[in-house]
Motif scaffolding. Structure first.
Motif, PDB file in Angstrom:
ATOM      1  N   TYR A 144      42.026  37.039  28.134  1.00 19.75           N
ATOM      2  CA  TYR A 144      41.932  38.337  28.810  1.00 19.75           C
ATOM      3  C   TYR A 144      41.771  39.497  27.835  1.00 19.75           C
ATOM      4  CZ  TYR A 144      43.157  36.715  33.548  1.00 19.75           C
ATOM      5  OH  TYR A 144      43.159  36.134  34.795  1.00 19.75           O
TER       6      TYR A 144
ATOM      7  N   PHE B  56      46.175  32.248  38.468  1.00 21.95           N
ATOM      8  CA  PHE B  56      47.133  31.518  37.648  1.00 21.95           C
ATOM      9  C   PHE B  56      46.394  30.331  37.049  1.00 21.95           C
ATOM     10  CE2 PHE B  56      50.131  33.102  41.052  1.00 21.95           C
ATOM     11  CZ  PHE B  56      50.756  34.045  40.250  1.00 21.95           C
TER      12      PHE B  56
ATOM     13  N   GLU C  69      46.458  45.254  34.866  1.00 25.35           N
ATOM     14  CA  GLU C  69      46.932  43.883  34.940  1.00 25.35           C
ATOM     15  C   GLU C  69      46.024  43.085  35.873  1.00 25.35           C
ATOM     16  OE1 GLU C  69      51.249  41.622  35.400  1.00 25.35           O
ATOM     17  OE2 GLU C  69      50.895  43.505  36.480  1.00 25.35           O
TER      18      GLU C  69
ATOM     19  N   ASN D 129      45.518  33.297  43.062  1.00 26.81           N
ATOM     20  CA  ASN D 129      46.817  33.869  43.407  1.00 26.81           C
ATOM     21  C   ASN D 129      46.806  34.296  44.871  1.00 26.81           C
ATOM     22  OD1 ASN D 129      49.194  35.278  43.645  1.00 26.81           O
ATOM     23  ND2 ASN D 129      48.726  36.809  42.087  1.00 26.81           N
TER      24      ASN D 129
ATOM     25  N   TRP E 132      41.696  27.217  36.806  1.00 26.69           N
ATOM     26  CA  TRP E 132      42.565  28.207  37.410  1.00 26.69           C
ATOM     27  C   TRP E 132      42.746  27.930  38.889  1.00 26.69           C
ATOM     28  CZ3 TRP E 132      39.915  33.277  35.254  1.00 26.69           C
ATOM     29  CH2 TRP E 132      40.117  33.344  33.861  1.00 26.69           C
TER      30      TRP E 132
ATOM     31  N   TYR F 183      49.908  33.182  33.955  1.00 27.45           N
ATOM     32  CA  TYR F 183      48.561  33.740  33.928  1.00 27.45           C
ATOM     33  C   TYR F 183      47.784  33.124  32.752  1.00 27.45           C
ATOM     34  CZ  TYR F 183      50.255  37.350  37.125  1.00 27.45           C
ATOM     35  OH  TYR F 183      50.784  38.001  38.213  1.00 27.45           O
TER      36      TYR F 183
ATOM     37  N   ASP G  88      42.399  42.436  30.552  1.00 24.26           N
ATOM     38  CA  ASP G  88      43.525  43.156  31.146  1.00 24.26           C
ATOM     39  C   ASP G  88      44.007  44.294  30.255  1.00 24.26           C
ATOM     40  OD1 ASP G  88      44.766  41.808  29.092  1.00 24.26           O
ATOM     41  OD2 ASP G  88      46.171  40.696  30.348  1.00 24.26           O
TER      42      ASP G  88
ATOM     43  N   LEU H 284      45.819  40.120  38.269  1.00 26.30           N
ATOM     44  CA  LEU H 284      46.756  39.296  39.037  1.00 26.30           C
ATOM     45  C   LEU H 284      46.061  38.210  39.846  1.00 26.30           C
ATOM     46  CD1 LEU H 284      48.992  42.189  40.437  1.00 26.30           C
ATOM     47  CD2 LEU H 284      49.362  40.841  38.373  1.00 26.30           C
TER      48      LEU H 284
END
Length: 486
Positions: free
Chosen positions: A328, A270, A265, A75, A72, A322, A261, A267
């Motif tokens: 998630y 990514f 959400e 963000n 990952w 994502y 999630d 965030l």
């Protein structure tokens, strides 16, 4: 030193108890402020859940493990994917693993002090296997750590740090003893074990599998000892995904998978271009499980690793992908170890000409197939396997990349394997990049070799800390593990 971490948090470890097996976690929704009686099943559940909650939290797995594995990219908190260590997250990780170790040690103490529990032998062995699992994570993360003096409550609050090579030797000996002690014909946990529901045969299989993990990690540091351990344990290790060791989370607070999630959400992350671009280049059918399309639609798109949110060339957030919905999910399990890892360990052992019953190509293919099966991927599997053939002359890169893909989302284990094998793409091109910057050489695969010790150690355990730092070449992110030879 370690007792002070435990005092404030120990009562919270006992609230997720299953008194009649794994199914009971489904029925539990306890008040987290209300401790329960300290009994072995409670201690086991607390230790399992506490460890998994931190190993798979956004703060530890997300900002440390998944970044260092380069699965990952951050963000907004880009510093984490540029290898700045958040000291609060780091300290929490250290404390959580030692807290779970304390719970397991307490479990063993209670059984031994009472002498009336017919299940004590199996219960203690299961706790001992979990202690080996946790200590290996600790020492692989920090190198030398408190070990022989670490859990002596009230006797030594400033424990010495042990040499990593000696910790490994002790873990192998301990694991051998626990495997031998396990007896399927004797009583075991009748509740409290979320991983295997007290199944002694499964715990024995896990013990042999963890022996393989310990041994392969030291393959370049002590090759003969590693070979001996693997050849002695491979036949009794995991044979398929039915043997997987996982902590079963459920879709009910507070027992949901930590990084989910389902209620808000997420965030923070990514997927990285490192992951997405490589998987796309080989038409890997797991890509649509590991990541989801951007909010704007279209193809899955990763973010360059460590690219700043202030970078003028960075696209809007809605253009990037994502992590996948299953990753998630509230019911995503906490993975302790799975069969795909075992298969790739044995493939590497065979590639080193060690005797593990099968040839490297067959074991390599088994690892890929098992990973596909784990993620319920059935389309294009044969085509994919044909596109990523085993190559004996390039086994480190071939096995390394596929093992890395199969370890997702086990950020810490993937990071350790990245350090140990130092693998590239099978083509020989760099797989990993340095944190994104126009001034950085993108072929530099820099990654921290370890986590630095928590700041509190410098003041509260100063003498032991200083000695440990000197022994590993300095308390820096560049000081290598004993097994990290490349």
């Amino acid at each position: 030193m370690l007792k002070r971490f435990l005092i404030g948090t120990l009562p919270l470890l006992f609230i997720f108890v299953m008194m009649t097996g794994c199914k009971d976690l489904d029925e539990m929704n306890n008040d987290p402020t209300r401790p329960t009686t300290t009994e072995p099943p409670f201690l086991l559940t607390g230790a399992e859940k506490n460890a998994m909650d931190f190993l798979y939290s956004s703060l530890q797995n997300g900002y440390i493990g998944m970044h260092y594995a380069q699965y990952w990219s951050a963000n907004s908190r880009v510093n984490d994917s540029q290898y700045a260590i958040d000291e609060n997250n780091n300290t929490a990780f250290w404390n959580a693993l030692y807290n779970s170790l304390h719970s397991l040690d307490r479990l063993i103490y209670i059984n031994n002090s009472r002498g009336t529990n017919p299940a004590a032998k199996n219960q203690n062995a299961i706790a001992g296997i979990l202690k080996v699992w946790l200590y290996q994570i600790l020492t692989d993360s920090y190198v030398n750590v408190p070990f022989t003096e670490a859990l002596k409550e009230g006797e030594n609050i400033t424990p010495a740090y042990d040499d990593q090579s000696k910790i490994y030797a002790s873990l192998i000996d301990t694991l051998n003893a626990q495997i031998t002690a396990l007896d399927p014909a004797q009583p075991t946990f009748d509740g409290g074990d979320v991983i295997y529901n007290g199944d002694v045969a499964k715990w024995k299989t896990l013990g042999h599998s963890l022996m393989l993990r310990l041994a392969i990690r030291m393959a370049d540091a002590e090759p003969q000892r590693a070979r001996t351990v693997i050849e002695a344990n491979y036949a009794a290790a995991m044979k398929g995904n039915a043997d997987n060791a996982e902590f079963a989370y459920i879709n009910a607070a507070p027992n949901k998978f930590p990084l989910n999630d389902s209620e808000r959400e997420v965030l923070d992350f990514f997927v990285s271009t490192t992951l997405v671009d490589y998987m796309r280049s080989t038409n890997d059918p797991r890509l649509t499980v590991y990541a989801r399309p951007p909010q704007d639609g279209g193809e899955i798109k990763g973010l360059e690793y460590g690219r700043s949110a202030n970078d003028s060339t960075r696209l809007p957030q809605r253009k990037y992908s994502y992590p996948g919905t299953r990753i998630y999910s509230a019911t995503m399990p906490g993975i302790l170890m799975t069969y795909p890892e075992v298969a790739f360990i044995l493939a590497e052992a065979a590639a080193r000409n060690w005797n593990v019953g099968e040839a490297a190509p067959a074991l390599y293919e088994k690892g890929i197939r098992a990973s596909m099966e784990y993620w319920n991927v059935t389309d294009s599997v044969e085509e994919y396997i044909a596109s990523v053939p085993y190559n004996a002359g390039n086994w480190k890169n071939v096995i390394g990349t596929q093992k890395w893909l199969a370890l997702y989302p086990q950020g810490f284990q993937a990071w350790f394997e990245r350090l140990r094998l130092d693998f590239q793409k099978p083509s020989g091109d760099s797989l990993f990049i340095a944190p994104y910057s126009g001034s950085l050489d993108q072929n530099v695969a820099y990654v921290p070799a370890r986590l630095t010790y928590p700041l509190a150690e410098r003041s509260q355990n100063a003498a032991a800390y200083q000695k440990a730092a000197e022994a590993i070449g300095g308390d820096t992110k560049a000081s290598k593990n004993w097994w990290d030879k490349f």
